[in-house]
Design an enzyme around this catalytic site. Structure first.
Site, mmCIF file in Angstrom:
data_model
loop_
_atom_site.group_PDB
_atom_site.id
_atom_site.type_symbol
_atom_site.label_atom_id
_atom_site.label_comp_id
_atom_site.label_asym_id
_atom_site.label_seq_id
_atom_site.Cartn_x
_atom_site.Cartn_y
_atom_site.Cartn_z
ATOM 1 N N SER A 158 42.686 41.262 45.144
ATOM 2 C CA SER A 158 43.146 40.421 44.038
ATOM 3 C C SER A 158 44.248 39.435 44.423
ATOM 4 O O SER A 158 45.024 39.662 45.355
ATOM 5 C CB SER A 158 43.633 41.232 42.837
ATOM 6 O OG SER A 158 42.617 42.099 42.363
ATOM 7 N N SER A 209 37.574 41.530 44.130
ATOM 8 C CA SER A 209 38.839 40.804 44.111
ATOM 9 C C SER A 209 39.091 40.226 42.724
ATOM 10 O O SER A 209 38.293 39.440 42.212
ATOM 11 C CB SER A 209 38.819 39.671 45.145
ATOM 12 O OG SER A 209 40.070 39.021 45.207
ATOM 13 N N ASP A 236 40.854 37.704 40.701
ATOM 14 C CA ASP A 236 41.514 36.421 40.971
ATOM 15 C C ASP A 236 41.777 35.713 39.649
ATOM 16 O O ASP A 236 40.842 35.237 39.000
ATOM 17 C CB ASP A 236 40.641 35.565 41.885
ATOM 18 C CG ASP A 236 40.181 36.337 43.120
ATOM 19 O OD1 ASP A 236 41.023 37.056 43.689
ATOM 20 O OD2 ASP A 236 39.004 36.236 43.489
#
Length: 348
Positions: A233, A271, A273
């Site tokens: 992240s 991830s 984001d």
């Protein structure tokens, strides 16, 4: 730090884009914005809180226009639904680890109630904004060691001068197989004969090892990284003093993804984001008595300046986070190398 001084990435002659940095080359170049940290680095703990205060006043009573762009939604943040719906920000922003979100929420609620006793009584509740990344590789995230006092300490220490690297929420973070952390950058530009600023702060904890691309084209590869996919992240907080509506801020936030892509990221499945953007140009009164309010708004065909600044500052802030972070050993036998050490090996 002056506009000609050296930031972590620029100390290695790594320059992202062509726009001019602000005096400190941080998010605090946007007047009124401050940043504070609380770091826990003891035993198996490598964690903390980082606080971003958009202005020094009462944010619940004087809200700011804001928006969010979820680039990839593998995350456990709080407060984003209301920011998306109403286009306003009414608390400071806390960054922390995944299991610290609830603690940060409670801290922000208590802070808001102490300043505004009418919350939940004679007026509505408050929307605390807490964003997270997983520091469980280097830190014992299961210890759930962060307290409301730690969050309050980060808020209390906020100032225009703040550390970057392995500090606050960035203490246990990793990026592209190297040590990650907190980084910041800013750009300035002219509109109607006045100088305006866009500043960015990142919590960098993302990227597949070996995928990092530096501005000069080099591709550093860590010797030891312990992962083979892109996950972890990144949180991106963008501030500007340009008067924008929430729709425009969302467009600016979306361009932060271009900065991530320049670094070699592809927003992997695991991830989270997220980019959150706000403008300090206008304060929206909670107890507004007028039915109609008038605000300045940027002309749409001038927004490319902010798009470019968003991409450049995100790219540079991530590099600053990595370069300002020394090598670290954490929980168990975990370790992360320093990008600064990799870069220094070519300067010897």
């Amino acid at each position: 730090m002056s506009a000609n001084s050296v930031s972590p990435s620029r100390s290695f002659h790594l320059v992202c884009g062509a726009m001019t940095p602000g005096p400190a080359n941080t998010i605090a170049d946007v007047a009124g914005v401050t940043v504070g940290h609380r770091t826990l680095e003891e035993g198996d703990l490598r964690t903390g809180f980082t606080a971003v205060l958009p202005h020094a006043g009462n944010l619940f009573r004087e809200k700011l226009v804001a928006s969010v762009d979820v680039i990839n939604g593998f995350g456990k943040s709080a407060g984003l639904v209301q920011v998306e719906e109403l286009g306003t920000l009414e608390t400071p922003i806390l960054l922390t680890n995944t299991f610290g979100v609830g603690t940060g929420v409670n801290s922000l609620i208590r802070r808001a109630i102490s300043e505004n006793p009418e919350i939940g009584r004679s007026t509505g509740t408050v929307n605390p904004v807490v964003l997270e990344c997983n520091d469980g590789y280097l830190s014992d995230i299961q210890a759930m060691a962060l307290t409301e006092a730690d969050a309050e300490a980060a808020l209390a220490t906020a100032g225009v001068d703040f550390e970057q690297g392995s500090v606050g929420a960035g203490t246990g973070m990793s990026a592209f197989g190297f040590k990650g952390g907190i980084g910041s950058a800013s750009r300035q530009f002219e509109l109607d004969g006045r100088i305006f600023t866009l500043g960015t702060l990142v919590l960098a904890n993302f990227g597949k090892p070996g995928d990092l691309v530096l501005p000069d084209g080099r591709t550093p590869h860590p010797k030891s990284f312990g992962q083979t996919e892109e996950r972890g992240s990144v949180i991106i907080v963008l501030a500007t003093d340009v008067p924008l509506e929430s729709r425009q801020l969302k467009r600016v936030a979306r361009r932060a993804g271009a900065g991530l892509a320049r670094l070699g990221a592809y927003y992997g499945n695991g991830s989270g984001d997220i980019a959150l953007a706000f403008s300090t140009a206008t304060r929206l009164e909670h107890f507004e008595k007028r039915d109609l309010i008038v605000r300045d708004i940027l002309r749409e065909d001038k927004i490319d300046l902010l798009f470019q600044a968003s991409a450049e500052t995100t790219q540079e802030a991530v590099l600053n986070a990595m370069i300002a972070s020394p090598a670290m050993r954490g929980r168990g036998r975990s370790k992360r190398a320093s990008l600064a050490d990799w870069l220094s090996s070519f300067a010897e």
